[in-house]
Enzyme design. Structure first.
Site, PDB file in Angstrom:
ATOM      1  N   TYR A  67     -36.667  34.951  31.067  1.00 37.72           N
ATOM      2  CA  TYR A  67     -37.769  34.754  30.123  1.00 37.72           C
ATOM      3  C   TYR A  67     -37.339  35.178  28.739  1.00 37.72           C
ATOM      4  O   TYR A  67     -36.792  36.263  28.573  1.00 37.72           O
ATOM      5  CB  TYR A  67     -39.009  35.540  30.560  1.00 37.72           C
ATOM      6  CG  TYR A  67     -40.144  34.581  30.861  1.00 37.72           C
ATOM      7  CD1 TYR A  67     -40.780  33.917  29.820  1.00 37.72           C
ATOM      8  CD2 TYR A  67     -40.534  34.306  32.163  1.00 37.72           C
ATOM      9  CE1 TYR A  67     -41.781  32.999  30.076  1.00 37.72           C
ATOM     10  CE2 TYR A  67     -41.532  33.389  32.429  1.00 37.72           C
ATOM     11  CZ  TYR A  67     -42.152  32.736  31.387  1.00 37.72           C
ATOM     12  OH  TYR A  67     -43.125  31.816  31.644  1.00 37.72           O
ATOM     13  N   GLU A  69     -39.349  34.433  25.545  1.00 35.14           N
ATOM     14  CA  GLU A  69     -40.327  34.006  24.533  1.00 35.14           C
ATOM     15  C   GLU A  69     -39.924  34.534  23.171  1.00 35.14           C
ATOM     16  O   GLU A  69     -39.540  35.699  23.034  1.00 35.14           O
ATOM     17  CB  GLU A  69     -41.724  34.527  24.892  1.00 35.14           C
ATOM     18  CG  GLU A  69     -42.412  33.656  25.921  1.00 35.14           C
ATOM     19  CD  GLU A  69     -43.845  34.099  26.183  1.00 35.14           C
ATOM     20  OE1 GLU A  69     -44.290  35.091  25.568  1.00 35.14           O
ATOM     21  OE2 GLU A  69     -44.514  33.454  27.003  1.00 35.14           O
ATOM     22  N   ASP A 213     -37.706   9.582  14.942  1.00 34.18           N
ATOM     23  CA  ASP A 213     -37.668   9.929  16.369  1.00 34.18           C
ATOM     24  C   ASP A 213     -36.461   9.211  16.957  1.00 34.18           C
ATOM     25  O   ASP A 213     -36.483   7.995  17.131  1.00 34.18           O
ATOM     26  CB  ASP A 213     -38.971   9.484  17.037  1.00 34.18           C
ATOM     27  CG  ASP A 213     -39.011   9.838  18.516  1.00 34.18           C
ATOM     28  OD1 ASP A 213     -37.943  10.109  19.098  1.00 34.18           O
ATOM     29  OD2 ASP A 213     -40.119   9.820  19.094  1.00 34.18           O
ATOM     30  N   THR A 239     -35.173  13.528  22.244  1.00 35.97           N
ATOM     31  CA  THR A 239     -34.972  14.039  23.599  1.00 35.97           C
ATOM     32  C   THR A 239     -33.490  14.400  23.715  1.00 35.97           C
ATOM     33  O   THR A 239     -32.685  14.058  22.853  1.00 35.97           O
ATOM     34  CB  THR A 239     -35.265  12.968  24.664  1.00 35.97           C
ATOM     35  OG1 THR A 239     -34.372  11.866  24.445  1.00 35.97           O
ATOM     36  CG2 THR A 239     -36.693  12.468  24.586  1.00 35.97           C
ATOM     37  N   LYS A 242     -31.281  11.100  26.963  1.00 33.39           N
ATOM     38  CA  LYS A 242     -31.070   9.650  26.945  1.00 33.39           C
ATOM     39  C   LYS A 242     -29.612   9.364  26.573  1.00 33.39           C
ATOM     40  O   LYS A 242     -28.733   9.827  27.291  1.00 33.39           O
ATOM     41  CB  LYS A 242     -32.113   8.990  26.057  1.00 33.39           C
ATOM     42  CG  LYS A 242     -33.540   9.235  26.608  1.00 33.39           C
ATOM     43  CD  LYS A 242     -34.654   8.596  25.816  1.00 33.39           C
ATOM     44  CE  LYS A 242     -36.023   8.966  26.396  1.00 33.39           C
ATOM     45  NZ  LYS A 242     -37.141   8.464  25.578  1.00 33.39           N
ATOM     46  N   ARG A 248     -32.782  17.118  30.753  1.00 34.78           N
ATOM     47  CA  ARG A 248     -34.115  16.698  30.294  1.00 34.78           C
ATOM     48  C   ARG A 248     -34.659  17.732  29.340  1.00 34.78           C
ATOM     49  O   ARG A 248     -34.915  18.855  29.728  1.00 34.78           O
ATOM     50  CB  ARG A 248     -35.060  16.632  31.489  1.00 34.78           C
ATOM     51  CG  ARG A 248     -35.242  15.255  31.972  1.00 34.78           C
ATOM     52  CD  ARG A 248     -36.485  15.067  32.752  1.00 34.78           C
ATOM     53  NE  ARG A 248     -37.073  13.836  32.295  1.00 34.78           N
ATOM     54  CZ  ARG A 248     -36.506  12.644  32.452  1.00 34.78           C
ATOM     55  NH1 ARG A 248     -35.334  12.503  33.022  1.00 34.78           N
ATOM     56  NH2 ARG A 248     -37.126  11.579  32.017  1.00 34.78           N
TER      57      ARG A 248
HETATM   58  C1  LIG Z   1     -38.448   8.889  25.472  1.00 36.61           C
HETATM   59  C2  LIG Z   1     -39.084   8.991  24.158  1.00 36.61           C
HETATM   60  C3  LIG Z   1     -39.919  10.067  23.818  1.00 36.61           C
HETATM   61  C4  LIG Z   1     -40.484  11.031  24.811  1.00 36.61           C
HETATM   62  O1  LIG Z   1     -39.676  11.711  25.600  1.00 36.61           O
HETATM   63  P1  LIG Z   1     -40.204  12.417  26.939  1.00 36.61           P
HETATM   64  O2  LIG Z   1     -39.073  13.336  27.208  1.00 36.61           O
HETATM   65  O3  LIG Z   1     -40.353  11.323  27.928  1.00 36.61           O
HETATM   66  O4  LIG Z   1     -41.465  13.123  26.636  1.00 36.61           O
HETATM   67  C5  LIG Z   1     -40.376  10.169  22.519  1.00 36.61           C
HETATM   68  N1  LIG Z   1     -40.052   9.265  21.610  1.00 36.61           N
HETATM   69  C6  LIG Z   1     -39.284   8.196  21.896  1.00 36.61           C
HETATM   70  C7  LIG Z   1     -38.955   7.223  20.822  1.00 36.61           C
HETATM   71  C8  LIG Z   1     -38.789   8.020  23.178  1.00 36.61           C
HETATM   72  O5  LIG Z   1     -38.051   6.945  23.449  1.00 36.61           O
END
Ligand SMILES: *Cc1c(COP(=O)(O)O)cnc(C)c1O
Length: 454
Positions: A67, A69, A213, A239, A242, A248
């Site tokens: 933990y 925080e 994003d 994220t 990907k 994750r």
């Molecule tokens: C996948 C994705 C997210 C969200 O990711 P999660 O981990 O699934 O919450 C946000 N923005 C874009 C553009 C994405 O492709």
């Protein structure tokens, strides 16, 4: 009889595969089945990838127990000297890879990262512009059923009817009329490069924050295969699982200072970096997942290796090769092709829905997802499109020649979507085809060697 609980009591070794089998046969068996599926099918889901064994090892490490925080040097729990070093390591690697002034590695995933961005920049009811979901935007960019669409005033922007690409001209007009406080640039089903400079100009004209994003494309950016938005944007969210091929999770990059501090946050004593941190913790989250942060650090070490540049560029080459091969077979693609790791098949003139084709393809071992296409006449739950992505198959070591073969598999299924014999035959061929490749994190075997998972 189940005697697994007896065995759990004597568990004393480092947890490993064999321990899992002894403690929980059912989860172990599901894991083996999932591995089997992933080794023998083509993973063409654009948002998925294969994390390396090193990344998986860190994800499954004892850092899961700690933990912590707070932030490095300012924790609410004792015993955090080592994880402070760990989090700082991840932060430093992230800042240096992307060239950003500030980084937060604690968001649990991409959507929580975006929630923190909203909370750091806006007040409920403020106007937000984002690419519409049918245009390829993400739920969190102001879609109706998401918090971003219910708690903020959503102003979606769309695509040019002819090019099917972002209509920057219309976007500017809308921004001038609506004067949003935040503009998102990024998407989840957009196969083209984003013009960050143009977006930055538009955002500045209307005193709006610009947030990129890069959830899908962070790996491409690190590899130099897509432009980096960092210099153009106030904040960048992502994220980590990907194209960048990590655990994750999520992260947020930002400038330290808020260029609109006087205008929008005159009473706050915190700069932009500090507001981002405070939005993540304690406003939205509790303890960070230190095992994920450890795995992110490993991911960034891997991404800093020159071989990752080769990987990222190959992802794009493969997507382009797959696009070209499908075009030659008479398929329509949204925007006519791709600049990145994904392509969207436009199946509007075909007899079945995107969902139906995705189901047929899955039967044949080709895993992809159905997706809206611009002007889609079908419901979002069925759609007229299929999104295909190259990151995972590129991680297996596939190249342009394999993309041509994949297009042939896809075509076989789509031409005879209702013939179970075709599905079965392609399923076997796909499995044979995949057997020649290593799957990171699952097999390290060379062709012809033992088929036991390692
Ligand atoms: C996948 C994705 C997210 C969200 O990711 P999660 O981990 O699934 O919450 C946000 N923005 C874009 C553009 C994405 O492709």
């Amino acid at each position: 009889m189940d005697n697994s609980s007896d065995r759990a009591i004597v568990l004393r070794d480092t947890p490993g595969r064999s321990t899992l089998a002894a403690v929980d046969y059912r989860v172990h068996e599901l894991l083996l089945r999932q591995e089997q599926q992933e080794r023998t099918t083509l993973k063409l889901i654009a948002s998925e990838n294969f994390a390396s064994s090193a990344v998986l090892e860190a994800t499954g490490s004892i850092f899961t127990n700690k933990y912590a925080e707070g932030y490095p040097g300012a924790r609410y729990y004792a015993g955090n000297e080592i994880v402070d070093e760990l989090e700082n390591l991840a932060i430093e690697r992230l800042k240096s890879l992307f060239g950003s002034e500030h980084a937060n590695v604690q968001p649990y995933s991409g959507s929580p990262a975006n929630q923190a961005v909203y909370r750091a920049l806006l007040s409920p009811g403020d106007k937000v512009m984002g690419l519409s979901l049918p245009g390829g935007g993400h739920l969190t960019h102001g879609w109706t059923v998401n918090f971003s669409g219910t708690d903020y005033k959503r102003i979606p922007y769309g695509l040019h009817e002819k090019t099917q690409q972002i209509d920057y001209h219309r976007l500017r007009e809308t921004a001038k009329r609506e004067r949003p406080k935040l503009v998102w640039v990024g998407g989840t089903a957009y196969p083209r490069v984003f013009d960050y400079a143009a977006m930055a100009e538009i955002a500045s004209e209307v005193n709006s924050y610009l947030v990129a994003d890069i959830a899908h494309i962070s790996g491409l950016i690190v590899a130099g295969a897509h432009p980096n938005p960092v210099g153009h944007c106030d904040v960048v969210s992502s994220t980590s699982h990907k194209s960048i091929r990590g655990p994750r999770g999520g992260f947020i990059l930002s400038r330290n200072e808020d260029r609109y501090q006087e205008l929008y946050h005159p009473k706050s004593k915190h700069n932009l970096a500090k507001r981002i941190d405070r939005a993540v913790f304690p406003l939205l989250q509790g303890g960070p997942h230190m095992n994920i942060i450890a795995a992110l650090a490993v991911t960034l070490q891997e991404a800093a290796n020159p071989s990752f540049r080769t990987y990222g560029k190959q992802i794009v080459k493969n997507a382009k090769a797959l696009a070209q091969a499908l075009l030659e077979r008479g398929y329509d693609l949204v925007t006519g092709g791709t600049d990145n790791h994904m392509l969207i098949l436009d199946l509007r003139d075909r007899p079945l829905s995107g969902k139906a084709y995705a189901e047929r393809l899955a039967k044949a071992g080709i895993i992809a997802n159905f997706n809206m296409v611009p002007g889609d006449p079908r419901h979002p739950a069925v759609t007229s499109g299929i999104r295909l992505g190259s990151p995972a198959v590129t991680s297996m070591g596939m190249r342009e020649a394999e993309m041509a073969q994949i297009s042939a598999f896809i075509d076989l299924v789509c031409r005879q979507p209702n013939d179970p014999d075709v599905h079965a035959r392609v399923r076997r061929d796909v499995a044979d085809f995949c057997a020649a490749f290593e799957v990171p994190g699952i097999t390290n075997r060379k062709p012809g060697k033992s088929k036991v998972a390692t």
